[in-house]
Design a protein around this motif. Structure first.
Motif, PDB file in Angstrom:
ATOM      1  N   ILE A  61       0.906  -1.253   0.065  1.00 41.30           N
ATOM      2  CA  ILE A  61       0.059  -0.087   0.037  1.00 41.30           C
ATOM      3  C   ILE A  61       0.699   1.269  -0.145  1.00 41.30           C
ATOM      4  CG2 ILE A  61      -1.675   1.333   1.250  1.00 41.30           C
ATOM      5  CD1 ILE A  61      -2.578  -1.386   2.497  1.00 41.30           C
ATOM      6  N   LEU A  62       1.848   1.053   0.791  1.00 39.25           N
ATOM      7  CA  LEU A  62       2.723   2.434   0.926  1.00 39.25           C
ATOM      8  C   LEU A  62       3.777   2.452  -0.459  1.00 39.25           C
ATOM      9  CD1 LEU A  62       3.582   2.002   4.623  1.00 39.25           C
ATOM     10  CD2 LEU A  62       2.017   3.626   3.606  1.00 39.25           C
ATOM     11  N   ILE A  63       3.211   2.691  -1.445  1.00 37.97           N
ATOM     12  CA  ILE A  63       3.854   2.832  -2.726  1.00 37.97           C
ATOM     13  C   ILE A  63       4.147   4.331  -3.110  1.00 37.97           C
ATOM     14  CG2 ILE A  63       4.171   2.299  -5.080  1.00 37.97           C
ATOM     15  CD1 ILE A  63       4.075  -0.236  -3.334  1.00 37.97           C
ATOM     16  N   VAL A 122       3.013   4.420   9.714  1.00 37.14           N
ATOM     17  CA  VAL A 122       4.482   3.726   9.677  1.00 37.14           C
ATOM     18  C   VAL A 122       5.217   4.035  11.059  1.00 37.14           C
ATOM     19  CG1 VAL A 122       6.909   4.273   8.980  1.00 37.14           C
ATOM     20  CG2 VAL A 122       4.757   4.324   7.425  1.00 37.14           C
ATOM     21  N   PRO A 123       5.153   4.915  11.820  1.00 37.77           N
ATOM     22  CA  PRO A 123       5.644   5.137  13.209  1.00 37.77           C
ATOM     23  C   PRO A 123       5.141   3.985  14.127  1.00 37.77           C
ATOM     24  CG  PRO A 123       5.152   7.193  12.358  1.00 37.77           C
ATOM     25  CD  PRO A 123       4.449   6.269  11.471  1.00 37.77           C
ATOM     26  N   GLU A 180      13.382   0.751   7.631  1.00 37.80           N
ATOM     27  CA  GLU A 180      12.468   0.545   6.601  1.00 37.80           C
ATOM     28  C   GLU A 180      11.535   2.039   6.978  1.00 37.80           C
ATOM     29  OE1 GLU A 180      10.667  -3.451   5.836  1.00 37.80           O
ATOM     30  OE2 GLU A 180      11.025  -3.305   7.707  1.00 37.80           O
ATOM     31  N   GLY A 181      11.204   2.411   7.915  1.00 42.27           N
ATOM     32  CA  GLY A 181      10.526   3.711   8.528  1.00 42.27           C
ATOM     33  C   GLY A 181      11.331   4.850   7.611  1.00 42.27           C
ATOM     34  N   ARG A 182      12.366   4.865   7.868  1.00 39.61           N
ATOM     35  CA  ARG A 182      13.221   5.977   7.120  1.00 39.61           C
ATOM     36  C   ARG A 182      13.256   5.838   5.709  1.00 39.61           C
ATOM     37  NH1 ARG A 182      18.663   5.559  11.066  1.00 39.61           N
ATOM     38  NH2 ARG A 182      18.024   6.882  12.798  1.00 39.61           N
ATOM     39  N   LEU A 205       7.007  10.330   9.264  1.00 39.78           N
ATOM     40  CA  LEU A 205       7.039   9.035   8.576  1.00 39.78           C
ATOM     41  C   LEU A 205       8.226   8.379   9.156  1.00 39.78           C
ATOM     42  CD1 LEU A 205       5.836   9.144   4.935  1.00 39.78           C
ATOM     43  CD2 LEU A 205       4.787   7.870   6.466  1.00 39.78           C
ATOM     44  N   GLY A 206       9.603   8.658   8.836  1.00 37.50           N
ATOM     45  CA  GLY A 206      10.549   8.286   9.416  1.00 37.50           C
ATOM     46  C   GLY A 206      11.502   8.808  10.290  1.00 37.50           C
TER      47      GLY A 206
END
Length: 644
Positions: A180-182, A195-196, A208-210, A228-229
């Motif tokens: 989904i997170l494309i 994400v967090p 991955e978050g970064r 997000l990161g």
């Protein structure tokens, strides 16, 4: 549309000379039931108030929406009136969902009263955003189970938040999240929260978050990136790569060893992406450095895709293969380009059997890469056998409520709502029903719906509907006079306007061929149209005359290359020439098209050439070679041109 500027596109077109499947000029005797559907609908004062209500609702102006809705007590589109009255209460002036809305009772009553309708599904989409913001997972899950369209990334991220909140394994949720997170453009608040949460729950690593945050940064969403990161150790490298990738490439060769192996890898990936978008040959080197270090999974979607393109431009088939193998599976599967180029990379290595397997995966697709895959397999590219529908099947469509509603919305120039109603009516239709609906759309002159509807068939097809040829009596003589390929002209119109007469772009292009005002003046002067005024651009024949002549001018200016000329029509001749000048040797037209730096123009060129090939097949009744149409693009020294 880009059309000489940066911008956004707007729609599409198609056709050539008579053939076995061609739409032949003939008088169609329509049933009397169609006559009123063809006549221009009168726009009433109530319709004008409705249009004003819609605009107030778009702005989430609660007071004005309530005021206008009250004046439409007996309006036939009562569901839309109610929706436009309620919707502004759910969102703030910036478009964000409001957790504190007091419209719960109104929303639930609306969903019950209009259940099963297109506008109820739209309301449910809005309501899910409110429930997600509230973290009211019980009601959210109950409503989500009834959500039919389910195409909202923000809603999908709330779904995963709900799963996480209710104890689902964080690794499983993270696995689903990766598909989904494309694209950060569609993340919204819910994805920025997700994400967090996944990192905190151990479903995703900090790296991955970064990486997801870095993808947002690459697109210019700096605040989103940090949400997000968090802070990115290579943020300065990303900033430099976006503004001056050549300098970033040189500097990082000197300072790269100061960073960890992981950060070196992702930095080279970002630098490679922005070099590739400049068509700089060092992009291949940057990506090879990244490949040697690994961490492909931490590259953004953009970096993954441009890694393939950099390899194509450099004819580095090993890098092409490695780049596709290292892609996020969701990225790899969403575009047939990567299946085709993977097959080509395997073929370059001499793995012919495996290459065939790759081509066979997409050979049945009626798109640019499906056509190329069939040619690689030695198969012909032609329009499939035509499935015909009966008059009775077509007449049934004239009485479908969604189509009737859509036509009145189109008469008010509310295409977004009209398309929603039309497309909702298409749900669960068989191929023959879709073809009957497309034929009905043709009979009432809704050619964009003809194309959209016929495009949906899976097994039974009618390519005279997928690639229709309206206005042929106007266009064919113009094309013949200037020796312009009619199939290409139709292929371009199909992409430009989808045959919508009053189509207009955000940068001012208008009409069937989406001609820019300044371009129209230039062409009119060149062809001796001395009495031309800007108002004439809305006239169908004038628009086709000016657009066709301009298309022919750019074709002649670009050595007869349909690839270069199509790109020039969309992005301007200067850019098309610049992209060609950066070649270090001849390349296939398909490689040139895939490596066009502008997303819109890249898609545009591929669609126009694919359209043109099918138009030629329909019109001539013969198989066509897309590869021949694409040709070979060779570098050429810069030349001056006065074309706009």
């Amino acid at each position: 549309m880009l059309k000489i500027l940066f911008g956004l596109l707007i729609l599409s077109a198609a056709l050539l000379s008579p053939g076995a499947f061609a739409d032949k000029p003939k008088k169609v005797n329509l049933p009397k039931s169609y006559e009123s559907k063809l006549a221009p609908e009168e726009i009433t004062d109530a319709d004008r108030t409705f249009i004003e209500l819609r605009e107030a609702a778009k702005k989430n102006d609660v007071f004005r929406s309530q005021q206008l809705a009250a004046a439409l007590a007996n309006y036939p589109y009562d569901d839309y009136v109610a929706y436009f009255r309620i919707k502004p209460q759910l969102f703030d002036s910036g478009g964000g969902a409001r957790a504190d809305t007091g419209a719960d009772t109104q929303v639930n009553a609306f969903l019950n009263q209009y259940q099963g309708s297109a506008i109820a599904d739209r309301m449910r989409n809005d309501w899910l955003l409110v429930l997600g913001k509230r973290k009211d997972w019980s009601n959210f899950d109950a409503e989500y189970a009834k959500f039919i369209v389910d195409d909202d990334t923000t809603v999908k991220c709330y779904v995963l938040q709900s799963h996480l909140a209710q104890g689902e394994n964080a690794s499983k949720v993270a696995f689903d999240a990766r598909s989904i997170l494309i694209d950060p453009r569609y993340f919204g608040q819910s994805c920025q929260e997700l994400v967090p949460l996944l990192v905190q729950a151990g479903g995703m690593t900090t790296s991955e978050g970064r990486a997801i945050g870095r993808a947002a940064n690459e697109m210019g969403f700096d605040t989103m990136s940090r949400r997000l990161g968090g802070e990115d150790p290579i943020a300065d490298v990303v900033k430099m790569a976006k503004t001056d990738p050549v300098r970033a490439y040189k500097d990082f060769q000197q300072i790269g060893n100061r960073y960890s192996k992981e950060n070196q890898a992702v930095a080279w990936g970002v630098i490679g992406q922005f070099l590739a978008k400049k068509l700089d040959p060092n992009a291949d080197d940057a990506y090879r450095l990244q490949q040697s270090l690994g961490y492909n999974e931490l590259l953004s979607t953009e970096s993954q895709e441009w890694k393939v393109r950099a390899g194509l431009r450099a004819k580095d088939w090993l890098l092409v293969k490695q780049a596709i193998e290292g892609m996020n599976p969701a990225v790899r599967s969403r575009d047939p380009a990567w299946t085709y180029w993977y097959g080509r990379a395997l073929k370059a290595e001499g793995q012919d059997a495996k290459a065939r397997e790759s081509f066979e995966l997409i050979q049945d697709q009626f798109n640019f890469y499906g056509q190329l895959a069939r040619e690689e397999l030695g198969k012909s590219n032609h329009a499939p056998a035509r499935t015909k529908v009966s008059e009775q099947e077509i007449d049934v469509m004239a009485n479908r409520n969604g189509f009737i509603r859509a036509q009145h919305l189109y008469a008010m120039n509310l295409r977004f709502e009209g398309n929603r109603e039309w497309n909702w009516e298409l749900r669960n239709m068989s191929d023959k029903q879709l073809l009957a609906a497309a034929e009905y759309g043709k009979r009432v002159n809704l050619y964009d719906r003809v194309v959209n509807t016929a495009d949906r068939t899976k097994q039974e097809h009618d390519f005279t509907l997928r690639y229709p040829t309206p206005f042929k009596d106007d266009l064919a003589p113009i094309a013949k006079q200037i020796d312009l390929n009619l199939a290409w002209a139709y292929g371009l119109i199909r992409q430009e306007s989808r045959f919508i007469m009053n189509a207009s772009s955000n940068v001012g292009a208008s009409g069937l061929m989406q001609v820019m005002p300044n371009t129209a003046k230039y062409v009119a002067k060149k062809i001796g149209m001395t009495s031309y005024t800007s108002q004439q651009l809305q006239d169908r024949n004038t628009n086709l005359t000016l657009g066709s002549n301009y298309l022919n001018m750019v074709l002649n200016d670009l050595d007869g290359s349909w690839v270069l000329a199509s790109a020039a029509y969309n992005a301007g001749p200067g850019r098309s020439k610049q992209w060609r000048e950066k070649l270090d040797g001849p390349v296939e037209g398909a490689i040139f098209a895939e490596t066009i730096p502008f997303n819109e123009t890249r898609t545009y060129v591929k669609n126009v050439l694919s359209n043109s090939s099918y138009y030629a097949s329909v019109m001539q009744g013969q198989s066509q070679s897309l590869k021949q149409r694409l040709g070979i693009i060779a570098p050429k020294a810069a030349t001056q041109s006065d074309l706009p």
